[in-house]
Design an enzyme around this catalytic site. Structure first.
Site, PDB file in Angstrom:
ATOM      1  N   ASN A 243       0.844  -1.203   0.000  1.00 43.29           N
ATOM      2  CA  ASN A 243       0.000   0.000   0.000  1.00 43.29           C
ATOM      3  C   ASN A 243       0.872   1.244   0.000  1.00 43.29           C
ATOM      4  OD1 ASN A 243      -2.265  -1.646   0.188  1.00 43.29           O
ATOM      5  ND2 ASN A 243      -2.431  -1.430   2.408  1.00 43.29           N
TER       6      ASN A 243
ATOM      7  N   HIS B 280      -6.469   1.489  12.595  1.00 41.15           N
ATOM      8  CA  HIS B 280      -7.244   0.470  11.888  1.00 41.15           C
ATOM      9  C   HIS B 280      -6.768  -0.951  12.179  1.00 41.15           C
ATOM     10  CE1 HIS B 280      -7.976   3.912   8.831  1.00 41.15           C
ATOM     11  NE2 HIS B 280      -8.705   4.045   9.923  1.00 41.15           N
TER      12      HIS B 280
ATOM     13  N   LYS C 240       1.791  -5.650   9.311  1.00 41.78           N
ATOM     14  CA  LYS C 240       2.207  -4.558   8.415  1.00 41.78           C
ATOM     15  C   LYS C 240       3.667  -4.193   8.654  1.00 41.78           C
ATOM     16  CE  LYS C 240      -2.491  -2.915   8.617  1.00 41.78           C
ATOM     17  NZ  LYS C 240      -3.423  -2.078   9.382  1.00 41.78           N
TER      18      LYS C 240
ATOM     19  N   TYR D 160       3.705   0.504   2.744  1.00 39.81           N
ATOM     20  CA  TYR D 160       3.775  -0.641   3.641  1.00 39.81           C
ATOM     21  C   TYR D 160       3.319  -1.935   2.976  1.00 39.81           C
ATOM     22  CZ  TYR D 160      -1.079   0.946   4.543  1.00 39.81           C
ATOM     23  OH  TYR D 160      -2.390   1.385   4.433  1.00 39.81           O
TER      24      TYR D 160
ATOM     25  N   ASP E  77     -12.828   7.495  10.792  1.00 43.30           N
ATOM     26  CA  ASP E  77     -11.984   7.538  11.988  1.00 43.30           C
ATOM     27  C   ASP E  77     -12.574   8.439  13.071  1.00 43.30           C
ATOM     28  OD1 ASP E  77      -8.894   7.269  10.061  1.00 43.30           O
ATOM     29  OD2 ASP E  77     -10.379   5.781  10.690  1.00 43.30           O
TER      30      ASP E  77
HETATM   31  C1  LIG Z   1      -6.644   0.220   3.286  1.00 42.55           C
HETATM   32  C2  LIG Z   1      -7.204   0.095   1.903  1.00 42.55           C
HETATM   33  C3  LIG Z   1      -8.085   1.033   1.397  1.00 42.55           C
HETATM   34  N1  LIG Z   1      -8.581   0.879   0.137  1.00 42.55           N
HETATM   35  C4  LIG Z   1      -9.490   1.913  -0.377  1.00 42.55           C
HETATM   36  C5  LIG Z   1     -10.731   2.113   0.462  1.00 42.55           C
HETATM   37  C6  LIG Z   1     -11.017   3.586   0.345  1.00 42.55           C
HETATM   38  O1  LIG Z   1     -11.835   3.841  -0.792  1.00 42.55           O
HETATM   39  C7  LIG Z   1      -9.655   4.233   0.103  1.00 42.55           C
HETATM   40  C8  LIG Z   1      -9.067   4.889   1.337  1.00 42.55           C
HETATM   41  O2  LIG Z   1      -9.151   3.942   2.394  1.00 42.55           O
HETATM   42  P1  LIG Z   1      -8.895   4.385   3.894  1.00 42.55           P
HETATM   43  O3  LIG Z   1      -9.533   5.717   4.130  1.00 42.55           O
HETATM   44  O4  LIG Z   1      -9.268   3.238   4.779  1.00 42.55           O
HETATM   45  O5  LIG Z   1      -7.308   4.580   3.900  1.00 42.55           O
HETATM   46  P2  LIG Z   1      -6.422   4.766   5.213  1.00 42.55           P
HETATM   47  O6  LIG Z   1      -7.119   5.650   6.191  1.00 42.55           O
HETATM   48  O7  LIG Z   1      -5.069   5.136   4.749  1.00 42.55           O
HETATM   49  O8  LIG Z   1      -6.362   3.312   5.802  1.00 42.55           O
HETATM   50  C9  LIG Z   1      -5.134   2.744   6.256  1.00 42.55           C
HETATM   51  O9  LIG Z   1      -4.836   3.417   7.427  1.00 42.55           O
HETATM   52  C10 LIG Z   1      -3.993   2.799   8.369  1.00 42.55           C
HETATM   53  C11 LIG Z   1      -2.702   3.568   8.438  1.00 42.55           C
HETATM   54  C12 LIG Z   1      -3.726   1.372   8.219  1.00 42.55           C
HETATM   55  O10 LIG Z   1      -2.885   0.812   8.923  1.00 42.55           O
HETATM   56  C13 LIG Z   1      -4.482   0.558   7.263  1.00 42.55           C
HETATM   57  O11 LIG Z   1      -3.569  -0.142   6.449  1.00 42.55           O
HETATM   58  C14 LIG Z   1      -5.415   1.268   6.402  1.00 42.55           C
HETATM   59  O12 LIG Z   1      -6.688   1.091   7.001  1.00 42.55           O
HETATM   60  O13 LIG Z   1      -8.796   3.158  -0.312  1.00 42.55           O
HETATM   61  C15 LIG Z   1      -8.242  -0.185  -0.678  1.00 42.55           C
HETATM   62  O14 LIG Z   1      -8.700  -0.307  -1.811  1.00 42.55           O
HETATM   63  N2  LIG Z   1      -7.371  -1.127  -0.186  1.00 42.55           N
HETATM   64  C16 LIG Z   1      -6.842  -1.023   1.068  1.00 42.55           C
HETATM   65  O15 LIG Z   1      -6.035  -1.911   1.461  1.00 42.55           O
END
Ligand SMILES: Cc1cn([C@H]2C[C@H](O)[C@@H](COP(=O)(O)OP(=O)(O)O[C@H]3O[C@H](C)C(=O)[C@H](O)[C@H]3O)O2)c(=O)[nH]c1=O
Length: 185
Positions: free
Chosen positions: A48, A61, A70, A130, A169
């Protein structure tokens, strides 16, 4: 590479060997054989990459199914990275560890399965990359409140009133209301 312990036994800091010369630098950011020998026998299935501005906090998360280990690092800027132990059987259950990760210090953090993970961006911008030991499973993804009153993470907010959060969040769950973490794949 050097492996350093943190106050939570299975969470490790990894300092890769950096080969500098007049062109710049080279380093191995992941080597399966060395990682398995020195850190964990987990293999990785997904990479990612996210970019965030100063004051953004992503997390905390975790997935209650397909729990993800991770291996995290920063390739631009600096973050304060946090892992929270959600393994009910662990003697550090509910404890947290935080480390500054930056493009300059090149440090990595190994966050095993069964932890909640998040970070606060300290620099104007930060790019975060990561490796994950299991696939993203949104159906089973949860967000633990960044400011949970039981976990009491000491985020370096400095002049920030509060961090910038996604809606997900902002509406995270509290530690005392955690769902059962399911280990099965
Ligand atoms: C995590 C993830 C997200 N997505 C899509 C889902 C949403 O449409 C978009 C943004 O997702 P999100 O707002 O959950 O992204 P983060 O807030 O950076 O989430 C991460 O934040 C913290 C730091 C973590 O440790 C996790 O790996 C992960 O949850 O990407 C995907 O398609 N695949 C994925 O593996």
């Amino acid at each position: 590479m050097k492996i350093k312990c943190t106050k939570i036994d299975s969470v490790k800091i990894i300092e890769p060997t950096v080969f500098g010369d007049e062109r710049g630098f080279f380093m191995e950011t992941w080597n399966d054989k060395k990682f398995r020998n020195l850190v964990s026998d987990k293999c990785f299935v997904q990479d990612n990459h996210s970019k965030s501005k100063k004051g953004i906090l992503r997390g905390l998360h975790f997935q209650t199914k397909n729990c993800q280990g991770k291996l995290v690092r920063v390739v631009q800027g600096e973050v304060f990275d946090v892992a929270v132990d959600l393994r009910k059987e662990s003697n550090t259950y509910g404890e947290w560890v935080g480390e500054y990760l930056s493009a300059d210090n090149k440090r990595q953090l190994w966050v095993p399965e069964g932890f909640a993970h998040g970070f606060l961006v300290m620099s104007e911008e930060a790019e975060f990359v990561y490796k994950c030991s299991d696939y993203y499973n949104p159906e089973f993804e949860q967000s633990l409140l960044w400011d949970d009153p039981v976990i009491k993470i000491e985020w370096p907010l400095n002049e920030l009133e509060s961090p910038i959060l996604s809606e997900k969040d902002k509406n995270g769950i509290s530690f005392l209301n955690l769902p059962k973490i399911i280990k099965e794949k």
